[in-house]
Design an enzyme around this catalytic site. Structure first.
Site: not given
Ligand SMILES: Nc1ncnc2c1ncn2[C@@H]1O[C@H](COP(=O)(O)OP(=O)(O)O)[C@@H](O)[C@H]1O
Ligand SMILES: Nc1ncnc2c1ncn2[C@@H]1O[C@H](COP(=O)(O)OP(=O)(O)O)[C@@H](O)[C@H]1O
Ligand SMILES: [Mg+2]
Ligand SMILES: [Mg+2]
Ligand SMILES: [Mg+2]
Ligand SMILES: [Mg+2]
Lengths: 333, 214, 333, 214
Positions: A57, A219
């Site tokens: 991320h 994700h």
């Protein structure tokens, strides 16, 4: 799968090592167990802020370690929350005696690992409070699910709670402002393409050339709806609708508008989304007081974006504007 | 049959688990990719590989010590949801068996029950939520029934493994209410829960490790 | 082609409009002809800095308009240099009377359009100097080509020349330091995937799953060599080799290392490249004094990266460190 | 044949050019995608669409005025390498014909020569460099020869167009020494230069506009 990596097993360690070298003025990297702290941690008398979660991320979370934001970050394996044996020393390193706030995105794995770590850090004498971020309105019926996910709102929580800690707020106050940001922010994302987790080697889902996923997380999870491709304004409308329905702001409310890229979308496209989002918010009678546009919480090389709207009050605005000096977010110093 | 399971069995079990998880690494990744984030096989493999390394260095003195070694390693190496859940399961199982040198059927059932209860305590899932609990609860029930009818520990474990396998299969038509798959609502239907599958794999490995002894 | 856009024809205008809204504190957008200036331009007594070129390289150039860097930027159509009718008013808007430096990447189109604009601006009484950036060592035999391209080194030229202008250097001095940066920087890029120009609708080239292009520019042009996929360290070696051969630094030289993303590569991978690049430079006896890692000059959503090495002298380092406050690069204020 | 070309021809030419560029927009993009950056068709189409709009608003008084209108529009709308090059070509052609109301063959050759020289002055390309000059120079030579043998302007233009088409084809086997294609070295071999193709299209449109008049 084509990636600028050496080996799926060493991706996170090598990347964080490079990050530490490039930002040696800001941070220190502890290689084993892996965590990142401010170069001079802990900050005397200050409440410590620690966050972490699966890697992939970036710049979240390590990119936000520095003055006015986090004291430590704990990067897990790609898309896998870190383990207590890394969270515990990071928490201890961030503690100057004033206690530590854990900022945790609401995923079962993150919650369980941070919960265990908090318990054990408390046992070692560190006062810990947890701010759970769950801003993703894509997750409906949160009674029947693991609850709303924590997504882009996390960046805003880290910045604003970080500024509160920096000005000297005590442990409960820092946690309280973190929770207040979370209660006032809503996010929703779209994917135009999936991403490929290095160890998996294949994309997390398949999208046809004329399809997009609405309501994705960060994700590479599939989203809630798959719909035919639409233009940027149409997609922006679709993302803002559930955000505004859920946030239910009043005309005249001041907001921060955050258009976040998922990693593989050019900045120019984010500004096209931003342009229409401003128009929609203004048409709803809102005042866009602050903005953030860029890749701040990503899903590897996924093409897509998320929109977050934070209802501001004067204190939040002041804390947002306060100086920050991290590798990925910097102003005022 | 008064046969019991000893420390050698516990170590055999952990080694066999590592092997079967490695074999099924990609399959578990694929299951998780469909309704999660595609890391379950990778996470479990990382954890059990670390257990193998630990076992090469130290020899646990009792089955309970072996379980605790596994618990600590999984807790610190797996991450994600599965790490704390399996870590808690092995920790509670270790506590349940104390420092007994050998486990009889009743102790084994107590260990399995404690493990399952630990997962529930951490994860708050119920049967039907499409999680590893859908494998564990039928497994515990089958183990208890087998022990009650006087089966030896190997047979108790075999019963648990079969029930876990059926339990894993039973997740196919479900909507998930816990874990990442819950975000997918009806789109999770038709996919098997990866954690339920890995649970069944572990229990079957335990049963097979016991057969060798029998 | 899936993009967050409304219409290929309006991509640049809408994107720059959104950019202007998001950064209203920094910039002002003139919609027709399209150019971007600092909010308060010109800066009294200061030499003006103007750059521009095809769009699709964001944040370059408009993202670098602000204190300590550019006074104006002129975005052309995607990958198409802007026309004199936009460059001329941007030049005039940047001129406080102290003259204007044009920073031009060495492409036939940019050179010709800026040349024409400079001539016409001179006719309107603006003193113009041009700094031509040509740092791309992928272009060999520059005698037989249009010459080396200007790529990532442009960012470093804009930052350092911008700081010189900000401290009050005169027109010739600002141009001289810009040229000095250009003479001391070398760059080389790699593509793992092509990019898709909106109006073309198909990728600029095709790469097999196991191939990469070495020596690409920033326009989705094919590169000089196509080779089988390699790992990150191997690719980094390949990029650094011609850079060091051409720059020929001496042991002990201080350098700035810039690892730039092409737009579609996650930050984590850029740090993996950075990690090995530092090691290679240190092994060559160089001192990596300053670093920059991120997406600063991109090729739409292309996956890939470039490495630039700038040989520093004390003045350049001081100007690099000087405060800068632009949408895409900010420190010290 | 003493036939000359008037302002109506010049306007017809520009309108026909816009049509043929629009038709070949994708083809020119494809050529440029192979050895450049894929925008030549888009750039040219944007420029000639703007010329059409200009022509709807104002009526040039002479062929030279029409050329200058085209020059200014291309210069401000096309961008890239082609914008200034074609802009200069039309500007020099406009200057070469002055305010003549009608163009005879000699004036036409002078205009074509000035246009080509303008492109060379700006771009410094020679024949064989794989640029639009590979179309322009043979076109100018053919036009001069046709004029010298007494052909009328329509035939002069037809000769120029045919030579330009052959010139564009002649770029196929070349390595480029100017423009973006030069970065590709041998990899440019086998591809036709987009600017040479668009030059041939424009000259053919001019010849056809003249035929209508003839
Ligand atoms: N609340 C919960 N209770 C029990 N099991 C759970 C819970 N949440 C997730 N799981 C199990 O964890 C598995 C996923 O593990 P893993 O993929 O390793 O972690 P993550 O979801 O964090 O990526 C699921 O298949 C499910 O069986
Ligand atoms: N130096 C030059 N001299 C003459 N023609 C050139 C030169 N450089 C480029 N060209 C022409 O310009 C064409 C490319 O135009 P275009 O694609 O519109 O611009 P750009 O290359 O800036 O994208 C080439 O095909 C070539 O014919
Ligand atoms: Mg995970
Ligand atoms: Mg998972
Ligand atoms: Mg171009
Ligand atoms: Mg082109």
């Amino acid at each position: 799968m084509k990636k600028l990596i050496n080996d799926p097993k060493t991706v996170v360690n090598e990347s964080v090592e490079g990050f530490g070298r490039a930002h040696a003025g800001h941070v220190k990297v502890n290689p084993e167990p892996l965590y990142v702290t401010r170069k001079e941690a802990p900050s005397e008398g200050k409440v410590g802020l620690v966050s972490g979660g699966g890697s992939g991320h970036e710049p979240l979370h390590a990119g936000f370690v520095g003055f006015g934001m986090l004291d430590a970050a704990v990067p897990g394996a790609v898309f896998t929350s870190p383990t207590p044996d890394a969270i515990i020393p990071a928490t201890i390193a961030a503690n100057s005696g004033a206690g530590v706030v854990h900022i945790v995105k609401n995923y079962t794995g993150d919650v369980l690992n941070f919960e265990t770590a908090a318990e054990m850090a408390e046992a070692e004498g560190v006062n810990v409070r947890t701010v759970l971020v769950n801003d993703d309105v894509a997750v409906e019926d949160s009674l029947y699910t693991a609850g709303r996910r924590g997504v882009a709102g996390t960046v805003l929580v880290e910045k604003i709670a970080g500024a509160a800690a920096e000005r000297g707020d005590d442990l409960d106050a820092v946690a309280a402002i973190g929770n207040r940001v979370n209660e006032n922010v809503r996010s929703m994302g779209v994917a135009l393409s999936a991403c490929t987790v290095p160890h998996a080697g294949v994309p997390s889902f398949e999208l046809a050339e004329d399809e997009i996923e609405i309501g994705i997380g960060i994700h590479g999870e599939p989203g809630r709806h798959r719909i035919p491709m639409e233009n940027a304004d149409g997609i922006t409308d679709r993302l803002l609708e559930p955000i505004l329905a859920d946030l239910a702001p009043a005309a005249g409310d001041k907001v921060l508008l955050f258009v976040n890229g998922m990693g593989g979308t050019p900045q120019s496209e984010l500004y096209i989304v931003y342009r229409h989002a401003v128009a929609v918010l203004e048409a709803a009678g809102l005042v866009v007081e602050r903005s953030l546009v860029g890749n701040y919480i990503t899903a590897l090389e996924m093409q897509g974006a998320s929109i977050s709207v934070l209802r501001l009050d004067d204190e939040m605005t002041e804390l947002w504007d306060a100086p920050v000096n991290t590798p990925a977010l910097r102003w005022g110093m | 049959m008064g046969q019991t399971l000893d420390t050698a069995w516990a170590v055999r079990w952990l080694r066999a688990s590592a092997a079967v998880i490695a074999e099924n690494r990609v399959a578990l990744i694929e299951l998780d990719r469909a309704i999660g984030d595609g890391d379950h096989g990778e996470n479990m493999d990382r954890g059990f590989t670390a257990i193998l390394e630990k076992l090469d260095g130290e020899q646990p003195a009792t089955p309970g010590a072996a379980f605790k070694l596994a618990a600590m390693t999984l807790m610190s190496k797996v991450g994600g949801a599965a790490g704390p859940l399996y870590g808690t399961a092995f920790l509670r199982a270790g506590t349940a068996v104390g420092d007994a040198a050998e486990l009889d059927s009743a102790t084994l059932v107590a260990a399995l029950t404690a493990a399952r209860d630990g997962v529930v305590a951490r994860g708050k899932a119920e049967v039907g939520d499409k999680t590893m609990i859908d494998a564990w609860t039928p497994a515990v029930d089958a183990a208890a029934a087998a022990a009650a009818s006087g089966e030896d520990p190997a047979a108790v474990l075999a019963a648990a493994a079969s029930a876990a396998e059926a339990g894993a299969e039973s997740t196919d038509p479900l909507i998930a209410h816990k874990g990442r798959a819950s975000y997918l609502a009806e789109r999770a239907i038709g996919h098997r829960d990866p954690g339920a599958v890995s649970s069944a794999l572990l229990l079957r490995a335990g049963a097979q490790a016991a057969e060798v002894a029998a």
